[in-house]
Design a protein around this motif. Structure first.
Motif, PDB file in Angstrom:
ATOM      1  N   PRO A 277      -2.063   9.905  -5.973  1.00 32.96           N
ATOM      2  CA  PRO A 277      -2.828  10.752  -4.846  1.00 32.96           C
ATOM      3  C   PRO A 277      -3.964   9.941  -4.153  1.00 32.96           C
ATOM      4  N   VAL A 278      -3.647  10.111  -2.657  1.00 34.45           N
ATOM      5  CA  VAL A 278      -4.848   9.351  -1.970  1.00 34.45           C
ATOM      6  C   VAL A 278      -5.137  10.404  -0.736  1.00 34.45           C
ATOM      7  N   ASP A 279      -6.449  10.705  -0.494  1.00 37.54           N
ATOM      8  CA  ASP A 279      -6.921  11.741   0.303  1.00 37.54           C
ATOM      9  C   ASP A 279      -7.095  11.209   1.745  1.00 37.54           C
ATOM     10  N   LEU A 280      -7.606   9.804   1.817  1.00 37.48           N
ATOM     11  CA  LEU A 280      -7.930   9.308   3.178  1.00 37.48           C
ATOM     12  C   LEU A 280      -7.703   7.890   3.239  1.00 37.48           C
TER      13      LEU A 280
ATOM     14  N   ALA B   2       0.838  -1.207  -0.017  1.00 40.73           N
ATOM     15  CA  ALA B   2       0.056  -0.040  -0.199  1.00 40.73           C
ATOM     16  C   ALA B   2       0.773   1.424  -0.017  1.00 40.73           C
ATOM     17  N   LEU B   3       1.676   1.137   0.597  1.00 38.53           N
ATOM     18  CA  LEU B   3       2.799   2.211   0.679  1.00 38.53           C
ATOM     19  C   LEU B   3       3.489   2.774  -0.735  1.00 38.53           C
ATOM     20  N   GLU B   4       3.508   1.744  -1.438  1.00 36.74           N
ATOM     21  CA  GLU B   4       4.168   1.933  -2.652  1.00 36.74           C
ATOM     22  C   GLU B   4       3.308   2.661  -3.616  1.00 36.74           C
ATOM     23  N   ILE B   5       1.908   2.291  -3.377  1.00 32.59           N
ATOM     24  CA  ILE B   5       0.828   2.930  -4.157  1.00 32.59           C
ATOM     25  C   ILE B   5       0.545   4.551  -3.648  1.00 32.59           C
ATOM     26  N   ILE B   6       0.741   4.643  -2.552  1.00 31.92           N
ATOM     27  CA  ILE B   6       0.506   6.068  -1.920  1.00 31.92           C
ATOM     28  C   ILE B   6       1.799   7.043  -2.278  1.00 31.92           C
TER      29      ILE B   6
ATOM     30  N   LYS C 135       4.061   7.336  10.337  1.00 32.67           N
ATOM     31  CA  LYS C 135       5.115   8.145  10.208  1.00 32.67           C
ATOM     32  C   LYS C 135       5.915   8.079   8.986  1.00 32.67           C
ATOM     33  N   LEU C 136       5.798   7.125   8.257  1.00 32.84           N
ATOM     34  CA  LEU C 136       6.069   6.925   6.886  1.00 32.84           C
ATOM     35  C   LEU C 136       5.454   7.929   5.844  1.00 32.84           C
TER      36      LEU C 136
ATOM     37  N   ILE D 197      13.198   4.550   3.941  1.00 30.04           N
ATOM     38  CA  ILE D 197      12.840   4.147   2.419  1.00 30.04           C
ATOM     39  C   ILE D 197      12.598   2.817   2.542  1.00 30.04           C
ATOM     40  N   LYS D 198      11.788   2.461   1.243  1.00 31.14           N
ATOM     41  CA  LYS D 198      11.498   1.006   1.321  1.00 31.14           C
ATOM     42  C   LYS D 198      12.552   0.258   0.094  1.00 31.14           C
ATOM     43  N   VAL D 199      13.248  -0.683   0.564  1.00 29.38           N
ATOM     44  CA  VAL D 199      14.365  -1.249  -0.383  1.00 29.38           C
ATOM     45  C   VAL D 199      14.163  -2.576  -0.194  1.00 29.38           C
TER      46      VAL D 199
END
Length: 248
Positions: free
Chosen positions: A48-51, A40-44, A68-69, A145-147
């Protein structure tokens, strides 16, 4: 205004409930439902995501760590079966805190709060800005960061330079190279201009790592040279002049 929503929960049943609630709410638009918070973090980071409806207890990454990320990219409503995290959630500026099982009327009150908050933010953003502040960077500042499958902590004072690779960036540190899904524009948002500067459409450097400049090459150490783009040349030399002893 319609809110683009995303659900993150490691239980399929919880995803199904919230998906159904969103479908019943006219001003909500579901853009995705994820069991994996890292996915999900990759998609964000790419759309754009509001909520975000976010569970707290997840195996790879907790909801509180996830917030926090996010770095303020979207508003968050926490969903959980545990009430003891409510205070910490509000300290992270979440919109609301929903206890499972979530009644539909309680869900509606929470999303209305989110809509009101985003509407106010949108109206405020069009007001003229009279003072701009630049965040300061200290030796303790860092970014996650995501690696691959890991989320890694990178200290700003360890970064030598950053190279853009389309939708990815390579972050070259004192100990190696890290590749993550991001754009150069997104990276620039996290870095202070007092410490980092763009010197090419594909390169950002740490100013304190510059050893010398020769022609259109910037040398960060004896073995590392990065190109200075013509578009960025004037701005770069102005930054150097601020710390140049013999300016004549």
């Amino acid at each position: 205004m319609n809110l683009r929503c995303l659900i993150i929960d490691d239980e399929q049943a919880a995803l199904n409930v919230l998906t159904n609630y969103i479908a019943k709410t006219p001003f909500l638009e579901l853009t995705g439902a994820y069991l994996d918070p890292i996915q999900a973090l990759e998609i964000i980071y790419t759309q754009p995501v509001d909520l975000i409806f976010l569970d707290i207890h997840m195996p790879e990454l907790s909801g509180l760590e996830f917030i926090k990320l996010l770095r303020g990219r979207a508003k968050v409503i926490l969903t959980t079966a545990y009430s003891q995290y409510a205070l910490e959630g509000y300290e992270l500026d979440v919109v609301d805190y929903l206890l499972k099982p979530v009644p539909f009327d309680r869900f509606l009150r929470a999303v209305q709060k989110a809509k009101d908050a985003l509407t106010t933010k949108e109206e405020t953003s069009v007001l003229p800005v009279t003072v701009a502040t630049v965040p300061t960077v200290t030796a303790s500042d860092y970014v996650f960061i995501k690696v691959d499958s890991k989320i890694m902590k990178v200290r700003f004072d360890d970064i030598l330079y950053i190279e853009g690779l389309g939708n990815y960036v390579s972050i070259y540190t004192k100990t190696g190279r890290l590749v993550t899904l991001s754009t150069m524009k997104e990276v620039e948002e996290y870095l202070s201009e007092s410490y980092f500067t763009r010197i090419h459409r594909s390169y950002i450097i740490a100013l304190n790592q510059v050893e010398y400049v020769e022609g259109n090459q910037i040398f960060l150490n004896k073995n590392t040279a990065v190109p200075l783009g013509e578009t960025y040349r004037e701005k770069f030399f102005k930054l150097l002049e601020e710390n140049m002893m013999n300016k004549k």
